[in-house]
Scaffold this active site. Sequence first.
Site, PDB file in Angstrom:
ATOM      1  N   LYS A 177       0.869  -1.193   0.000  1.00 49.23           N
ATOM      2  CA  LYS A 177       0.000   0.000   0.000  1.00 49.23           C
ATOM      3  C   LYS A 177       0.903   1.241   0.000  1.00 49.23           C
ATOM      4  CE  LYS A 177      -2.177   3.134   1.846  1.00 49.23           C
ATOM      5  NZ  LYS A 177      -1.838   4.479   1.313  1.00 49.23           N
ATOM      6  N   GLU A 252       9.445   2.533  10.913  1.00 54.76           N
ATOM      7  CA  GLU A 252      10.463   3.569  10.673  1.00 54.76           C
ATOM      8  C   GLU A 252       9.715   4.893  10.652  1.00 54.76           C
ATOM      9  OE1 GLU A 252      13.539   3.016  10.721  1.00 54.76           O
ATOM     10  OE2 GLU A 252      13.718   0.880  10.282  1.00 54.76           O
ATOM     11  N   CYS A 286      13.174  11.814   6.349  1.00 55.26           N
ATOM     12  CA  CYS A 286      13.109  11.458   7.772  1.00 55.26           C
ATOM     13  C   CYS A 286      14.452  11.766   8.439  1.00 55.26           C
ATOM     14  CB  CYS A 286      12.777   9.993   7.924  1.00 55.26           C
ATOM     15  SG  CYS A 286      13.839   8.945   6.948  1.00 55.26           S
ATOM     16  N   GLU A 384       8.650  17.467  14.550  1.00 57.99           N
ATOM     17  CA  GLU A 384       9.041  17.275  13.143  1.00 57.99           C
ATOM     18  C   GLU A 384       8.185  18.176  12.252  1.00 57.99           C
ATOM     19  OE1 GLU A 384       8.011  13.615  10.998  1.00 57.99           O
ATOM     20  OE2 GLU A 384      10.116  13.467  10.419  1.00 57.99           O
TER      21      GLU A 384
HETATM   22  P1  NAD Z   1       1.991   9.093   6.789  1.00 63.14           P
HETATM   23  O1  NAD Z   1       2.122   8.451   8.125  1.00 63.14           O
HETATM   24  O2  NAD Z   1       0.955  10.147   6.619  1.00 63.14           O
HETATM   25  O3  NAD Z   1       1.660   7.998   5.683  1.00 63.14           O
HETATM   26  C1  NAD Z   1       2.505   6.903   5.433  1.00 63.14           C
HETATM   27  C2  NAD Z   1       1.668   5.775   4.847  1.00 63.14           C
HETATM   28  O4  NAD Z   1       0.759   5.300   5.834  1.00 63.14           O
HETATM   29  C3  NAD Z   1       0.812   6.184   3.645  1.00 63.14           C
HETATM   30  O5  NAD Z   1       0.816   5.143   2.705  1.00 63.14           O
HETATM   31  C4  NAD Z   1      -0.555   6.348   4.261  1.00 63.14           C
HETATM   32  O6  NAD Z   1      -1.616   6.187   3.345  1.00 63.14           O
HETATM   33  C5  NAD Z   1      -0.553   5.228   5.294  1.00 63.14           C
HETATM   34  N1  NAD Z   1      -1.506   5.362   6.395  1.00 63.14           N
HETATM   35  C6  NAD Z   1      -2.030   6.497   6.926  1.00 63.14           C
HETATM   36  N2  NAD Z   1      -2.904   6.191   7.926  1.00 63.14           N
HETATM   37  C7  NAD Z   1      -2.919   4.838   8.028  1.00 63.14           C
HETATM   38  C8  NAD Z   1      -3.597   3.901   8.873  1.00 63.14           C
HETATM   39  N3  NAD Z   1      -4.467   4.301   9.813  1.00 63.14           N
HETATM   40  N4  NAD Z   1      -3.362   2.598   8.709  1.00 63.14           N
HETATM   41  C9  NAD Z   1      -2.475   2.159   7.784  1.00 63.14           C
HETATM   42  N5  NAD Z   1      -1.821   2.984   6.945  1.00 63.14           N
HETATM   43  C10 NAD Z   1      -2.027   4.309   7.067  1.00 63.14           C
HETATM   44  O7  NAD Z   1       3.438   9.643   6.390  1.00 63.14           O
HETATM   45  P2  NAD Z   1       3.864  10.544   5.121  1.00 63.14           P
HETATM   46  O8  NAD Z   1       3.350  11.938   5.310  1.00 63.14           O
HETATM   47  O9  NAD Z   1       3.551   9.833   3.852  1.00 63.14           O
HETATM   48  O10 NAD Z   1       5.459  10.536   5.273  1.00 63.14           O
HETATM   49  C11 NAD Z   1       6.144  11.430   6.072  1.00 63.14           C
HETATM   50  C12 NAD Z   1       6.542  10.798   7.381  1.00 63.14           C
HETATM   51  O11 NAD Z   1       7.276   9.622   7.145  1.00 63.14           O
HETATM   52  C13 NAD Z   1       7.450  11.683   8.220  1.00 63.14           C
HETATM   53  O12 NAD Z   1       7.069  11.623   9.568  1.00 63.14           O
HETATM   54  C14 NAD Z   1       8.810  11.053   8.019  1.00 63.14           C
HETATM   55  O13 NAD Z   1       9.737  11.318   9.045  1.00 63.14           O
HETATM   56  C15 NAD Z   1       8.456   9.620   7.932  1.00 63.14           C
HETATM   57  N6  NAD Z   1       9.520   8.852   7.268  1.00 63.14           N
HETATM   58  C16 NAD Z   1      10.302   8.031   8.019  1.00 63.14           C
HETATM   59  C17 NAD Z   1      11.344   7.326   7.424  1.00 63.14           C
HETATM   60  C18 NAD Z   1      12.227   6.404   8.235  1.00 63.14           C
HETATM   61  O14 NAD Z   1      12.839   5.524   7.643  1.00 63.14           O
HETATM   62  N7  NAD Z   1      12.320   6.551   9.548  1.00 63.14           N
HETATM   63  C19 NAD Z   1      11.580   7.467   6.056  1.00 63.14           C
HETATM   64  C20 NAD Z   1      10.766   8.323   5.328  1.00 63.14           C
HETATM   65  C21 NAD Z   1       9.736   8.995   5.944  1.00 63.14           C
END
Ligand code: NAD
Length: 497
Positions: A177, A252, A286, A384
């Site tokens: 997904k 992550e 991130c 963040e």
């Molecule tokens: P997000 O949490 O909004 O979404 C990530 C994914 O989760 C998307 O595919 C989204 O549709 C899905 N999602 C959202 N709600 C959900 C639920 N209730 N159940 C299951 N899936 C769900 O994050 P984003 O805005 O896409 O990305 C940015 C974030 O990601 C930042 O906080 C960043 O730090 C983090 N990030 C972390 C790493 C790492 O390796 N630590 C790497 C890249 C990004």
Amino acid sequence: MGFVMNEHRLFLNGEWSDSVTGETFKDFNPATLEPIGEFQKASSDDVNRAVDSAAEAFLSWSRTPAPQRGKILFRTARMLEERKEELARLMTRENGKVLSEARGDVQEAIDMAYYAAGEGRRLLGETAPSELPDKFCLTVRRPIGVVGLITPFNFPLAIPAWKIMPALISGNTIVFKPSSDTPLLAEELIKILIQAGVPPGVINLVTGSGSEAGAALVRDRRVRAISFTGSLDTGKWILTEAGKDMKRVSLELGGKNPIIVMDDANLDLAVDGVLWGAFGTSGQRCTAASRVIVDEKVLPQFQSRLVQRAKGLRVGNGLNEGIDLGPLINGSQLARVERYVQIGQDEGAKLLLGGSRIKSLPGYFFEPTIFADVGADMRIAQEEIFGPVLSLISTTGIDEAIDIANSVPYGLSSSIYTENIKNAFRAIEEIDAGITYINAPTIGAEIHLPFGGTKASGNGAREAGTTAIDEFTNLKTVYFDYSNRLQKAQIDTEVVR
Ligand code: NAD
């Protein structure tokens, strides 16, 4: 771009299909706001179909010899390599990151495909001596089963590849997904995997919202592991929900990554590193540096050099030559960054540079922004932001610098600029983070080393490196007794587990 279809489908059981409800959503270019395509909004019924197909395919895929699975990943790597430039351009259109960074993102996927392919001839276990004669002890790796992979928007190929390649080589089947902001690149990756020979049902793609498709995947009892990269709040929800039926969960999450600049640092090198660490990918990494903790003795010189250089950064459409920063991913992310700039000013931080949306451009562009006089406990130094906003924090000496570095809820990446080996070792030993760079910015992970954070940056999981294989396998311990008699432990007969 003739190869971009306007309508896109889910990929279930080896076939492209519409969602059960027929609902769709649109994907936009964040630099121009032009539509890129219309994608299926998967419902929980679609996720159910995807898990059905992955569960069925598991029987044969898990029995396919790992070196055979590896051949498919080698082909995947080569195909990604052949299409690198085309995929990078598509990524810049869909995600906004500048072309050179998009090329790097594709390269990480290529590297991970090759690396995981090689694991097909290892997947190593251990052997150990037994306490008893004529008995053999060893461990073997078994796949987990159906795994759910949920990814964010900021690395549209690299992060999916970091999960998909190790999951496949280990013999798992997948329901994937991706972020609703980058479904096109996810689809391209699926097409390449299929062309490379991944059999029907082994990988399934469900595009759609997190709250419906993502949540359904997390809740499906047949899914035995969830690997998630994204924000802290979503990660917390997933951990709680998936814990209800004892799924393995790998998280992550976010970061608030510090760069410490000591009074003995090479300041030119530090300015270069901070610029790239803070403003690369418009701060939407991130591992982006969002706090620079600078010794007060060098702060004035450092600050003026940094601002001077940051003024020269060019913001625009990442497909154009010479652009340093592309747009933010969407309107809500832009509004979030604007909100934090206001919070910073209200908290009393001094805006040295930027702070505004670029209204002369059609997309979600924001100026590189630098705050000075930031207190370590201000919200802009603790939370963040995920945009091109940097906080400068003044400090005295290594003890205070490390205390400030550790004063946030997160612990993903970190960095120190110093010419003093003692300071470098203090940082290695005392910064509470998954990654520490010495004389380099907070970004630049290599795929054959473990990647992950401490505290709120994750749940201790480590992607990449051989630790990725640990995330996607169960270790089975085998005791093979060939003595032909009942043997009891001789060392201590009370110990019989
Ligand atoms: P997000 O949490 O909004 O979404 C990530 C994914 O989760 C998307 O595919 C989204 O549709 C899905 N999602 C959202 N709600 C959900 C639920 N209730 N159940 C299951 N899936 C769900 O994050 P984003 O805005 O896409 O990305 C940015 C974030 O990601 C930042 O906080 C960043 O730090 C983090 N990030 C972390 C790493 C790492 O390796 N630590 C790497 C890249 C990004």
